[in-house]
Design a protein around this motif. Sequence first.
Motif, PDB file in Angstrom:
ATOM      1  N   PHE A 162      -6.543  -7.347   5.746  1.00  0.00           N
ATOM      2  CA  PHE A 162      -5.440  -8.305   5.751  1.00  0.00           C
ATOM      3  C   PHE A 162      -4.859  -8.435   7.160  1.00  0.00           C
ATOM      4  CE2 PHE A 162      -3.450  -8.982   1.311  1.00  0.00           C
ATOM      5  CZ  PHE A 162      -4.693  -9.102   0.721  1.00  0.00           C
ATOM      6  N   PRO A 163      -4.584  -9.656   7.620  1.00  0.00           N
ATOM      7  CA  PRO A 163      -3.809  -9.804   8.853  1.00  0.00           C
ATOM      8  C   PRO A 163      -2.356  -9.422   8.586  1.00  0.00           C
ATOM      9  CG  PRO A 163      -4.184 -11.945   7.859  1.00  0.00           C
ATOM     10  CD  PRO A 163      -4.949 -10.952   7.024  1.00  0.00           C
ATOM     11  N   GLY A 164      -1.596  -9.214   9.662  1.00  0.00           N
ATOM     12  CA  GLY A 164      -0.218  -8.788   9.510  1.00  0.00           C
ATOM     13  C   GLY A 164       0.620  -9.738   8.678  1.00  0.00           C
ATOM     14  N   TYR A 165       0.435 -11.054   8.867  1.00  0.00           N
ATOM     15  CA  TYR A 165       1.286 -11.995   8.155  1.00  0.00           C
ATOM     16  C   TYR A 165       1.005 -11.982   6.654  1.00  0.00           C
ATOM     17  CZ  TYR A 165      -2.180 -15.739   7.294  1.00  0.00           C
ATOM     18  OH  TYR A 165      -3.249 -16.480   6.837  1.00  0.00           O
ATOM     19  N   LYS A 166      -0.232 -11.647   6.251  1.00  0.00           N
ATOM     20  CA  LYS A 166      -0.550 -11.561   4.834  1.00  0.00           C
ATOM     21  C   LYS A 166       0.040 -10.297   4.200  1.00  0.00           C
ATOM     22  CE  LYS A 166      -2.766 -15.255   3.529  1.00  0.00           C
ATOM     23  NZ  LYS A 166      -2.268 -16.105   2.403  1.00  0.00           N
ATOM     24  N   ILE A 167       0.094  -9.209   4.978  1.00  0.00           N
ATOM     25  CA  ILE A 167       0.773  -8.006   4.484  1.00  0.00           C
ATOM     26  C   ILE A 167       2.232  -8.344   4.203  1.00  0.00           C
ATOM     27  CG2 ILE A 167       1.601  -5.713   5.155  1.00  0.00           C
ATOM     28  CD1 ILE A 167      -1.033  -5.374   6.717  1.00  0.00           C
ATOM     29  N   ALA A 168       2.866  -9.063   5.159  1.00  0.00           N
ATOM     30  CA  ALA A 168       4.262  -9.451   4.978  1.00  0.00           C
ATOM     31  C   ALA A 168       4.413 -10.387   3.780  1.00  0.00           C
ATOM     32  CB  ALA A 168       4.783 -10.119   6.251  1.00  0.00           C
ATOM     33  N   GLN A 169       3.551 -11.384   3.683  1.00  0.00           N
ATOM     34  CA  GLN A 169       3.630 -12.345   2.588  1.00  0.00           C
ATOM     35  C   GLN A 169       3.445 -11.663   1.239  1.00  0.00           C
ATOM     36  OE1 GLN A 169       0.433 -15.320   2.246  1.00  0.00           O
ATOM     37  NE2 GLN A 169       2.022 -16.907   2.146  1.00  0.00           N
ATOM     38  N   ALA A 170       2.477 -10.769   1.160  1.00  0.00           N
ATOM     39  CA  ALA A 170       2.224 -10.071  -0.097  1.00  0.00           C
ATOM     40  C   ALA A 170       3.427  -9.246  -0.524  1.00  0.00           C
ATOM     41  CB  ALA A 170       0.997  -9.161   0.054  1.00  0.00           C
ATOM     42  N   ASN A 171       4.020  -8.508   0.406  1.00  0.00           N
ATOM     43  CA  ASN A 171       5.110  -7.613   0.025  1.00  0.00           C
ATOM     44  C   ASN A 171       6.438  -8.348  -0.158  1.00  0.00           C
ATOM     45  OD1 ASN A 171       3.395  -5.457  -0.106  1.00  0.00           O
ATOM     46  ND2 ASN A 171       4.713  -4.100   1.080  1.00  0.00           N
ATOM     47  N   GLU A 172       6.649  -9.450   0.543  1.00  0.00           N
ATOM     48  CA  GLU A 172       7.850 -10.242   0.294  1.00  0.00           C
ATOM     49  C   GLU A 172       7.777 -10.887  -1.090  1.00  0.00           C
ATOM     50  OE1 GLU A 172      10.613 -10.350   1.973  1.00  0.00           O
ATOM     51  OE2 GLU A 172       9.820  -9.020   3.528  1.00  0.00           O
ATOM     52  N   THR A 173       6.588 -11.358  -1.469  1.00  0.00           N
ATOM     53  CA  THR A 173       6.422 -11.930  -2.809  1.00  0.00           C
ATOM     54  C   THR A 173       6.637 -10.854  -3.868  1.00  0.00           C
ATOM     55  OG1 THR A 173       4.798 -13.507  -1.950  1.00  0.00           O
ATOM     56  CG2 THR A 173       4.857 -13.202  -4.336  1.00  0.00           C
ATOM     57  N   ALA A 174       6.090  -9.673  -3.629  1.00  0.00           N
ATOM     58  CA  ALA A 174       6.274  -8.568  -4.572  1.00  0.00           C
ATOM     59  C   ALA A 174       7.756  -8.227  -4.716  1.00  0.00           C
ATOM     60  CB  ALA A 174       5.489  -7.346  -4.101  1.00  0.00           C
ATOM     61  N   ALA A 175       8.482  -8.189  -3.600  1.00  0.00           N
ATOM     62  CA  ALA A 175       9.903  -7.840  -3.641  1.00  0.00           C
ATOM     63  C   ALA A 175      10.693  -8.855  -4.467  1.00  0.00           C
ATOM     64  CB  ALA A 175      10.457  -7.751  -2.222  1.00  0.00           C
ATOM     65  N   ARG A 176      10.365 -10.138  -4.327  1.00  0.00           N
ATOM     66  CA  ARG A 176      11.071 -11.166  -5.111  1.00  0.00           C
ATOM     67  C   ARG A 176      10.830 -10.997  -6.603  1.00  0.00           C
ATOM     68  NH1 ARG A 176       9.223 -14.538  -0.868  1.00  0.00           N
ATOM     69  NH2 ARG A 176       7.543 -15.383  -2.164  1.00  0.00           N
ATOM     70  N   ARG A 177       9.653 -10.496  -6.955  1.00  0.00           N
ATOM     71  CA  ARG A 177       9.305 -10.300  -8.366  1.00  0.00           C
ATOM     72  C   ARG A 177       9.795  -8.965  -8.921  1.00  0.00           C
ATOM     73  NH1 ARG A 177       5.464 -12.355 -11.241  1.00  0.00           N
ATOM     74  NH2 ARG A 177       4.861 -10.259 -11.930  1.00  0.00           N
ATOM     75  N   GLY A 178      10.239  -8.075  -8.025  1.00  0.00           N
ATOM     76  CA  GLY A 178      10.559  -6.730  -8.466  1.00  0.00           C
ATOM     77  C   GLY A 178       9.320  -5.870  -8.639  1.00  0.00           C
ATOM     78  N   SER A 179       8.207  -6.293  -8.023  1.00  0.00           N
ATOM     79  CA  SER A 179       6.963  -5.529  -8.064  1.00  0.00           C
ATOM     80  C   SER A 179       6.950  -4.526  -6.918  1.00  0.00           C
ATOM     81  CB  SER A 179       5.750  -6.456  -7.943  1.00  0.00           C
ATOM     82  OG  SER A 179       5.758  -7.433  -8.959  1.00  0.00           O
ATOM     83  N   TYR A 180       6.102  -3.508  -7.039  1.00  0.00           N
ATOM     84  CA  TYR A 180       6.093  -2.444  -6.032  1.00  0.00           C
ATOM     85  C   TYR A 180       5.440  -2.887  -4.733  1.00  0.00           C
ATOM     86  CZ  TYR A 180       6.494   2.418  -4.561  1.00  0.00           C
ATOM     87  OH  TYR A 180       6.859   3.563  -3.913  1.00  0.00           O
ATOM     88  N   GLY A 181       4.455  -3.765  -4.804  1.00  0.00           N
ATOM     89  CA  GLY A 181       3.813  -4.274  -3.605  1.00  0.00           C
ATOM     90  C   GLY A 181       2.698  -3.374  -3.100  1.00  0.00           C
ATOM     91  N   LEU A 182       2.192  -3.707  -1.916  1.00  0.00           N
ATOM     92  CA  LEU A 182       1.103  -2.954  -1.304  1.00  0.00           C
ATOM     93  C   LEU A 182       1.599  -1.606  -0.812  1.00  0.00           C
ATOM     94  CD1 LEU A 182      -0.353  -5.808   0.962  1.00  0.00           C
ATOM     95  CD2 LEU A 182      -1.274  -5.050  -1.244  1.00  0.00           C
ATOM     96  N   VAL A 183       0.752  -0.580  -0.926  1.00  0.00           N
ATOM     97  CA  VAL A 183       1.106   0.742  -0.395  1.00  0.00           C
ATOM     98  C   VAL A 183       0.156   1.178   0.714  1.00  0.00           C
ATOM     99  CG1 VAL A 183       2.100   1.425  -2.611  1.00  0.00           C
ATOM    100  CG2 VAL A 183      -0.264   2.071  -2.075  1.00  0.00           C
ATOM    101  N   SER A 184      -0.916   0.406   0.962  1.00  0.00           N
ATOM    102  CA  SER A 184      -1.869   0.793   2.010  1.00  0.00           C
ATOM    103  C   SER A 184      -2.608  -0.430   2.513  1.00  0.00           C
ATOM    104  CB  SER A 184      -2.878   1.819   1.476  1.00  0.00           C
ATOM    105  OG  SER A 184      -3.657   1.252   0.438  1.00  0.00           O
ATOM    106  N   GLU A 185      -3.110  -0.314   3.727  1.00  0.00           N
ATOM    107  CA  GLU A 185      -3.973  -1.334   4.322  1.00  0.00           C
ATOM    108  C   GLU A 185      -5.181  -0.644   4.931  1.00  0.00           C
ATOM    109  OE1 GLU A 185      -4.858  -4.370   4.686  1.00  0.00           O
ATOM    110  OE2 GLU A 185      -6.018  -4.307   6.537  1.00  0.00           O
ATOM    111  N   GLN A 186      -6.365  -1.074   4.527  1.00  0.00           N
ATOM    112  CA  GLN A 186      -7.622  -0.550   5.056  1.00  0.00           C
ATOM    113  C   GLN A 186      -8.158  -1.567   6.061  1.00  0.00           C
ATOM    114  OE1 GLN A 186     -11.947   0.446   3.184  1.00  0.00           O
ATOM    115  NE2 GLN A 186     -10.199   1.239   2.051  1.00  0.00           N
ATOM    116  N   CYS A 187      -8.226  -1.169   7.328  1.00  0.00           N
ATOM    117  CA  CYS A 187      -8.548  -2.149   8.366  1.00  0.00           C
ATOM    118  C   CYS A 187      -9.557  -1.598   9.372  1.00  0.00           C
ATOM    119  CB  CYS A 187      -7.278  -2.574   9.109  1.00  0.00           C
ATOM    120  SG  CYS A 187      -6.389  -1.208   9.906  1.00  0.00           S
ATOM    121  N   LEU A 188     -10.193  -2.504  10.088  1.00  0.00           N
ATOM    122  CA  LEU A 188     -11.070  -2.130  11.195  1.00  0.00           C
ATOM    123  C   LEU A 188     -10.194  -1.647  12.339  1.00  0.00           C
ATOM    124  CD1 LEU A 188     -13.813  -2.035  12.636  1.00  0.00           C
ATOM    125  CD2 LEU A 188     -13.476  -4.430  13.264  1.00  0.00           C
ATOM    126  N   TYR A 189     -10.353  -0.367  12.690  1.00  0.00           N
ATOM    127  CA  TYR A 189      -9.503   0.219  13.733  1.00  0.00           C
ATOM    128  C   TYR A 189     -10.202   1.441  14.288  1.00  0.00           C
ATOM    129  CZ  TYR A 189      -5.157   2.109  15.862  1.00  0.00           C
ATOM    130  OH  TYR A 189      -4.211   2.586  16.725  1.00  0.00           O
TER     131      TYR A 189
END
Length: 329
Positions: A162-189
Amino acid sequence: MKYTQLGRTGLKVSRLVLGTMNFGPQTDEADSHAIMDAALDAGINFFDTANVYGWGENKGRTESIIGSWFAKSAANRDKVVLATKVYGNMGTDGEPWPNHDKLSALNIRRAVDASLKRLGTDHIDLYQFHHIDRATPFEEIWQAIDTLVAQGKILYAGSSNFPGYKIAQANETAARRGSYGLVSEQCLYNLYERRAEMEVVPAAQDYGLGVIPWSPLHGGLLGGVVRKEVEGGRRSSGRTADALKDAAVRAKVQSYEELLDKHGLEPGEVALAWLLTRPGVTGPIVGPRTAEQLQSALRAVELELSPELLAGLDEIFPGPGPSPEAFAW
């Protein structure tokens, strides 16, 4: 083995992650079981896989190998934090069918049940989105994930690639729903490929995600390839060989190996140990094909890198620098 907490969860996980992508395609079932036995004996409790591993006509084979290992002992499953992924098309009858891939609620539901069956378990600890799905809104994705959590089929959700903006988008959407959201990101590093430091790692840190780097040796480029050519006449192949045709790439890799020779250190072990010094990193994924490769990775966990060596590594592989300065022309 050293342990850490996975993001903003209560899970305690080993600082090395056992990647299983070679189980099936390159390592047979018996040897795969032996590697998992050795990993567990060494204290590695975080196993990572994906529904598509096995590849081609054998998609799902890797999960099945893990499932047969779990079947040998209930204690194996109890000790392991199990992560798998969803996204790739799992259709096997000729032309892929629509709705058999990506992150629609229908495919997530179908893919979870299929993975659980292959893995021989009643729950997945970390269920990861293998790639972003631009066609499916996060509201739908979180609705499906929340249902699976309520059913006890998964505990947490994570992202991969995931790019950074998608991590933000995913977790902001989760927060609006009262969902827990993402807890990890697996990336090329890794030392050679540090662009994740620009936005992905900072986004993960800000949202409380653990960072799980894949390809920590950059496809073998950081594993002592130039030395192996000189000492054993062993020619690199595939992407590594293609990369070394570039004189600038070869010069960097050679400088890296010469620096480590001065310190009496192994390149592959240093590449892993360096990632363990990086802020926000939970642990790199190692994908051993043999038990010997696993032992080499284990030594990296205990390796302490001096400030002098870390500075030398930064000179060779400087990274992009902090954002937004890194974007400056």
